[in-house]
Design a protein around this motif. Structure first.
Motif, PDB file in Angstrom:
ATOM      1  N   GLN A   1      45.213  54.438  48.372  1.00  0.00           N
ATOM      2  CA  GLN A   1      44.315  53.614  49.182  1.00  0.00           C
ATOM      3  C   GLN A   1      42.985  53.380  48.467  1.00  0.00           C
ATOM      4  O   GLN A   1      42.417  52.291  48.552  1.00  0.00           O
ATOM      5  N   GLN A   2      42.494  54.382  47.752  1.00  0.00           N
ATOM      6  CA  GLN A   2      41.258  54.208  46.986  1.00  0.00           C
ATOM      7  C   GLN A   2      41.443  53.193  45.884  1.00  0.00           C
ATOM      8  O   GLN A   2      40.559  52.353  45.636  1.00  0.00           O
ATOM      9  N   ALA A   3      42.567  53.222  45.207  1.00  0.00           N
ATOM     10  CA  ALA A   3      42.838  52.249  44.141  1.00  0.00           C
ATOM     11  C   ALA A   3      42.883  50.833  44.706  1.00  0.00           C
ATOM     12  O   ALA A   3      42.308  49.894  44.133  1.00  0.00           O
ATOM     13  N   SER A   4      43.535  50.676  45.860  1.00  0.00           N
ATOM     14  CA  SER A   4      43.589  49.355  46.504  1.00  0.00           C
ATOM     15  C   SER A   4      42.198  48.905  46.929  1.00  0.00           C
ATOM     16  O   SER A   4      41.836  47.732  46.762  1.00  0.00           O
ATOM     17  N   ALA A   5      41.416  49.820  47.476  1.00  0.00           N
ATOM     18  CA  ALA A   5      40.063  49.479  47.913  1.00  0.00           C
ATOM     19  C   ALA A   5      39.201  49.064  46.737  1.00  0.00           C
ATOM     20  O   ALA A   5      38.399  48.119  46.844  1.00  0.00           O
TER      21      ALA A   5
ATOM     22  N   GLN B   1      38.449  62.006  57.982  1.00  0.00           N
ATOM     23  CA  GLN B   1      39.309  60.962  57.450  1.00  0.00           C
ATOM     24  C   GLN B   1      38.845  60.565  56.056  1.00  0.00           C
ATOM     25  O   GLN B   1      37.664  60.326  55.827  1.00  0.00           O
ATOM     26  N   ALA B   2      39.770  60.515  55.127  1.00  0.00           N
ATOM     27  CA  ALA B   2      39.470  60.105  53.758  1.00  0.00           C
ATOM     28  C   ALA B   2      40.634  59.267  53.241  1.00  0.00           C
ATOM     29  O   ALA B   2      41.783  59.448  53.654  1.00  0.00           O
ATOM     30  N   LEU B   3      40.317  58.374  52.335  1.00  0.00           N
ATOM     31  CA  LEU B   3      41.361  57.546  51.747  1.00  0.00           C
ATOM     32  C   LEU B   3      42.153  58.358  50.730  1.00  0.00           C
ATOM     33  O   LEU B   3      41.591  59.158  49.983  1.00  0.00           O
ATOM     34  N   GLY B   4      43.461  58.124  50.682  1.00  0.00           N
ATOM     35  CA  GLY B   4      44.299  58.750  49.669  1.00  0.00           C
ATOM     36  C   GLY B   4      44.079  58.058  48.328  1.00  0.00           C
ATOM     37  O   GLY B   4      43.367  57.040  48.221  1.00  0.00           O
ATOM     38  N   GLU B   5      44.707  58.566  47.286  1.00  0.00           N
ATOM     39  CA  GLU B   5      44.514  57.989  45.952  1.00  0.00           C
ATOM     40  C   GLU B   5      44.980  56.542  45.886  1.00  0.00           C
ATOM     41  O   GLU B   5      44.299  55.677  45.317  1.00  0.00           O
TER      42      GLU B   5
END
Length: 186
Positions: free
Chosen positions: A173-177, A167-171
């Motif tokens: 989701q990474q920006a939001s994180a 499992q990895a965050l999408g682009e």
């Protein structure tokens, strides 16, 4: 005979631990042919080559009538022989057979992930039932551990998965994180 009233001499026992089933499979016949070789080092090399699931060290030493130290010395002289030093049941396997088992594990995990993409992955016992149900536990643990050590397979709790399936965050989701991270960490 069974009652031990007669003794026959001059015979050579090829396999004192013959299986009760699957006696005429090509693998079993190859094992018997290897056991019939006279030269001990050639016999051991042929037994390893004919055993895709390896051999348990204790029964192998007893079948050859060798002490474990002699078996270890003979294995050291065979190229590609690998001793799986498992505390419960040490085993011996040829390196090409171990690599083939590891490739079957990777292929089975890829097929599992393709069929059930929303699942984390199978547990180790289920994967063994899929890939090699008759594999000795020492061999199975060693093959999985080697794959985990090189990073090909990840363990997520009780489940196994390929690195690509982790499992990895999408682009997005990474920006939001990254935007909310300063508020989460004091």
């Amino acid at each position: 005979d069974v009652s031990a009233s007669r003794t026959i001499g001059g015979l050579r026992v090829l396999d004192p631990f013959a299986p009760s089933r699957l006696r005429r499979t090509p693998q079993r016949l190859a094992t018997l042919a290897a056991s019939a070789l006279r030269e001990p080092q050639a016999r051991l090399a042929a037994l390893l080559a004919a055993s895709p699931l390896g051999l348990e060290r204790g029964p192998l030493a007893r079948a050859l009538a060798w002490l474990p130290a002699r078996l270890d010395a003979a294995l050291a002289q065979i190229e590609g022989a690998r001793l799986l030093d498992d505390a419960q049941a040490p085993a011996v396997i040829a390196q090409p057979h171990l690599q083939a088992l590891q490739q079957r594990i990777l292929d089975a995990l890829a097929a599992f992930h393709a069929a059930q993409s929303d699942s984390v992955g199978p547990d180790a016992r289920r994967l063994q039932r899929i890939v090699a149900p008759r594999a000795p536990q020492a061999l199975w643990r060693a093959a999985l551990q080697a794959l985990q050590d090189d990073g090909s397979v990840l363990r997520n709790g009780a489940w196994l998965q390929l690195r690509a399936h982790a499992q990895a965050l999408g682009e997005a989701q990474q920006a939001s994180a990254q935007r909310i991270a300063p508020w989460l960490v004091p």
